[in-house]
Every structure is written in C-alpha cells, then in structure tokens.
Design a protein around this motif. Sequence first.
Motif, PDB file in Angstrom:
ATOM      1  N   VAL A  49      -8.948   4.071 -10.226  1.00  9.78           N
ATOM      2  CA  VAL A  49      -7.711   4.302  -9.471  1.00  9.78           C
ATOM      3  C   VAL A  49      -7.814   5.599  -8.676  1.00  9.78           C
ATOM      4  CG1 VAL A  49      -6.268   3.017 -11.096  1.00  9.78           C
ATOM      5  CG2 VAL A  49      -6.629   5.471 -11.438  1.00  9.78           C
ATOM      6  N   THR A  50      -6.977   5.716  -7.654  1.00 12.48           N
ATOM      7  CA  THR A  50      -6.954   6.929  -6.854  1.00 12.48           C
ATOM      8  C   THR A  50      -6.696   8.135  -7.751  1.00 12.48           C
ATOM      9  OG1 THR A  50      -4.612   6.564  -6.370  1.00 12.48           O
ATOM     10  CG2 THR A  50      -6.190   5.807  -4.719  1.00 12.48           C
ATOM     11  N   PRO A 114     -11.788  13.883  -6.226  1.00 11.95           N
ATOM     12  CA  PRO A 114     -10.966  12.752  -6.662  1.00 11.95           C
ATOM     13  C   PRO A 114     -11.212  11.532  -5.768  1.00 11.95           C
ATOM     14  CG  PRO A 114      -9.612  14.240  -5.377  1.00 11.95           C
ATOM     15  CD  PRO A 114     -10.984  14.876  -5.491  1.00 11.95           C
ATOM     16  N   LEU A 115     -11.050  10.392  -6.350  1.00 10.34           N
ATOM     17  CA  LEU A 115     -11.248   9.122  -5.655  1.00 10.34           C
ATOM     18  C   LEU A 115     -10.065   8.832  -4.746  1.00 10.34           C
ATOM     19  CD1 LEU A 115     -13.212   6.720  -5.547  1.00 10.34           C
ATOM     20  CD2 LEU A 115     -11.928   5.697  -7.422  1.00 10.34           C
ATOM     21  N   ARG A 116     -10.360   8.460  -3.507  1.00 14.69           N
ATOM     22  CA  ARG A 116      -9.325   8.116  -2.530  1.00 14.69           C
ATOM     23  C   ARG A 116      -9.539   6.671  -2.086  1.00 14.69           C
ATOM     24  NH1 ARG A 116     -10.972  12.729   1.559  1.00 14.69           N
ATOM     25  NH2 ARG A 116     -12.719  11.321   1.418  1.00 14.69           N
ATOM     26  N   LYS A 117      -8.506   6.067  -1.561  1.00 11.60           N
ATOM     27  CA  LYS A 117      -8.608   4.673  -1.113  1.00 11.60           C
ATOM     28  C   LYS A 117      -9.713   4.511  -0.065  1.00 11.60           C
ATOM     29  CE  LYS A 117      -7.299   0.385  -1.191  1.00 11.60           C
ATOM     30  NZ  LYS A 117      -7.785  -0.484  -2.250  1.00 11.60           N
ATOM     31  N   GLU A 118      -9.876   5.520   0.818  1.00 11.82           N
ATOM     32  CA  GLU A 118     -10.888   5.425   1.875  1.00 11.82           C
ATOM     33  C   GLU A 118     -12.325   5.559   1.329  1.00 11.82           C
ATOM     34  OE1 GLU A 118      -8.294   7.586   1.890  1.00 11.82           O
ATOM     35  OE2 GLU A 118      -8.953   9.579   2.504  1.00 11.82           O
ATOM     36  N   ASP A 119     -12.463   5.898   0.054  1.00  6.93           N
ATOM     37  CA  ASP A 119     -13.800   5.948  -0.564  1.00  6.93           C
ATOM     38  C   ASP A 119     -14.293   4.571  -0.981  1.00  6.93           C
ATOM     39  OD1 ASP A 119     -14.007   8.786  -0.383  1.00  6.93           O
ATOM     40  OD2 ASP A 119     -12.714   8.957  -2.147  1.00  6.93           O
ATOM     41  N   GLU A 120     -13.409   3.594  -0.961  1.00  2.35           N
ATOM     42  CA  GLU A 120     -13.788   2.229  -1.333  1.00  2.35           C
ATOM     43  C   GLU A 120     -14.869   1.729  -0.384  1.00  2.35           C
ATOM     44  OE1 GLU A 120     -11.008  -0.854  -3.105  1.00  2.35           O
ATOM     45  OE2 GLU A 120     -11.003  -1.381  -0.977  1.00  2.35           O
ATOM     46  N   GLY A 121     -15.840   1.016  -0.938  1.00  2.01           N
ATOM     47  CA  GLY A 121     -16.885   0.433  -0.097  1.00  2.01           C
ATOM     48  C   GLY A 121     -18.198   0.284  -0.830  1.00  2.01           C
ATOM     49  N   VAL A 122     -19.232   0.027  -0.045  1.00  5.59           N
ATOM     50  CA  VAL A 122     -20.579  -0.190  -0.567  1.00  5.59           C
ATOM     51  C   VAL A 122     -21.385   1.092  -0.371  1.00  5.59           C
ATOM     52  CG1 VAL A 122     -22.700  -1.529  -0.303  1.00  5.59           C
ATOM     53  CG2 VAL A 122     -20.475  -2.663  -0.095  1.00  5.59           C
ATOM     54  N   THR A 141     -14.681   0.074  -5.893  1.00  4.47           N
ATOM     55  CA  THR A 141     -13.376  -0.521  -5.624  1.00  4.47           C
ATOM     56  C   THR A 141     -12.317   0.461  -6.111  1.00  4.47           C
ATOM     57  OG1 THR A 141     -14.323  -2.717  -5.973  1.00  4.47           O
ATOM     58  CG2 THR A 141     -11.919  -2.549  -5.998  1.00  4.47           C
ATOM     59  N   VAL A 142     -11.303   0.687  -5.274  1.00  6.32           N
ATOM     60  CA  VAL A 142     -10.269   1.669  -5.575  1.00  6.32           C
ATOM     61  C   VAL A 142      -8.906   0.986  -5.576  1.00  6.32           C
ATOM     62  CG1 VAL A 142      -9.209   3.852  -4.878  1.00  6.32           C
ATOM     63  CG2 VAL A 142     -11.649   3.447  -4.442  1.00  6.32           C
ATOM     64  N   SER A 143      -8.152   1.173  -6.654  1.00  8.47           N
ATOM     65  CA  SER A 143      -6.770   0.704  -6.725  1.00  8.47           C
ATOM     66  C   SER A 143      -5.849   1.912  -6.587  1.00  8.47           C
ATOM     67  CB  SER A 143      -6.493   0.011  -8.060  1.00  8.47           C
ATOM     68  OG  SER A 143      -7.241  -1.168  -8.169  1.00  8.47           O
ATOM     69  N   ASP A 144      -4.714   1.711  -5.947  1.00 15.11           N
ATOM     70  CA  ASP A 144      -3.736   2.786  -5.820  1.00 15.11           C
ATOM     71  C   ASP A 144      -3.107   3.036  -7.183  1.00 15.11           C
ATOM     72  OD1 ASP A 144      -2.080   4.620  -4.180  1.00 15.11           O
ATOM     73  OD2 ASP A 144      -0.480   3.286  -4.877  1.00 15.11           O
ATOM     74  N   LEU A 145      -3.100   4.282  -7.627  1.00 14.40           N
ATOM     75  CA  LEU A 145      -2.582   4.628  -8.946  1.00 14.40           C
ATOM     76  C   LEU A 145      -1.124   4.216  -9.111  1.00 14.40           C
ATOM     77  CD1 LEU A 145      -2.881   5.965 -11.714  1.00 14.40           C
ATOM     78  CD2 LEU A 145      -2.343   8.144 -10.627  1.00 14.40           C
TER      79      LEU A 145
END
Length: 160
Positions: A49-50, A114-122, A141-145
């Motif tokens: 999660v974010t 910290p993990l952000r939504k825009e970090d999602e990817g390959v 894969t990132v889910s919004d907290l």
Amino acid sequence: MLEEEETSRPGLGPTEDSGYTTVHIGQNLDLYARKTPVVIIPPRSVHNVTGAQVYLSCEVKAVPPPVIMWRKVTQSPQGTQVLEDLPGDHVNIAVQVRGGPSDHEATAWILINPLRKEDEGVYQCHSANAVGETQSHGKVTVSDLNTYKALRFPAPDDHI
C-alpha cells in the motif's frame, strides 16, 4: 599456446549452470573464463500500500563479474518501451549492488520507500559483462492505503 573449448564446469549436474569457456594455459592448468550473465534469482513481483516500502532483489552469475542496473519499464505515448535508469531523481528509491553470495555472483536490490501510486510498474534487473547481457523483471503493484482501509476495516459506527 592457449586453446579454448566450450565445456561445463566440473561437478555440475545437468540441471545446473554450464557454458563456461575453458582456456588451457599449460600442463594441468585450466582457467575458467568468459561466462555470459545468468539470472540465478529473478526479482519477484510484490504488492503493498502507499506509504509502505517494497524491495526487489536479483542475483546474477557471470565471468567476468557482471554490472547490474535497475530500470523502470514504461511505455511512451507512441507505444514504444522506455527504460528509466534508477534511482535517477527519485528520492524514495535506493539501489544497492554487492558481490556474492558465491564466487562470480552479484546481488542487487532496489528499495522503494515510501511507496507511491506512481511507483507501480515493471522493474528490470539488467546485467551485463564483456561477454553478454541479460535481464529479468518484477512487478510492483500499489494499492491506495485509504481505499484499502475502507475495504478492509468497517467504520466504528457500521453494523456488521
């Protein structure tokens, strides 16, 4: 006089790594050299999660020792693949590479915190030496907290 032949390393079975070139240097002296990079342990896909942190790791074997780089794989508006070298300008991304754990191996990590939504990817673990190159991929894969909390935990006044 040096002569070369393709051979398997002594002691390796049929399912283990082979492909070394043996260089005969003289009587009873063989030097193993020039092995293209092989990914021993590829990065695994992760989900979090974010605000949390994730890391990917990659282990590569090669002679001479490989250089490992992490890249994020994206698509351009025209649909072509774009590789962004990491960490780049990302203040939340750290990359570490070290030798080992065994001879002729290198291990690389990428930490996103910290993990952000825009970090999602390959994310691509790219390895190269003088003989060749290879790569392996892992997906983040990132889910919004806040969405995750709403789906997982009912509000105090909700009745179950």
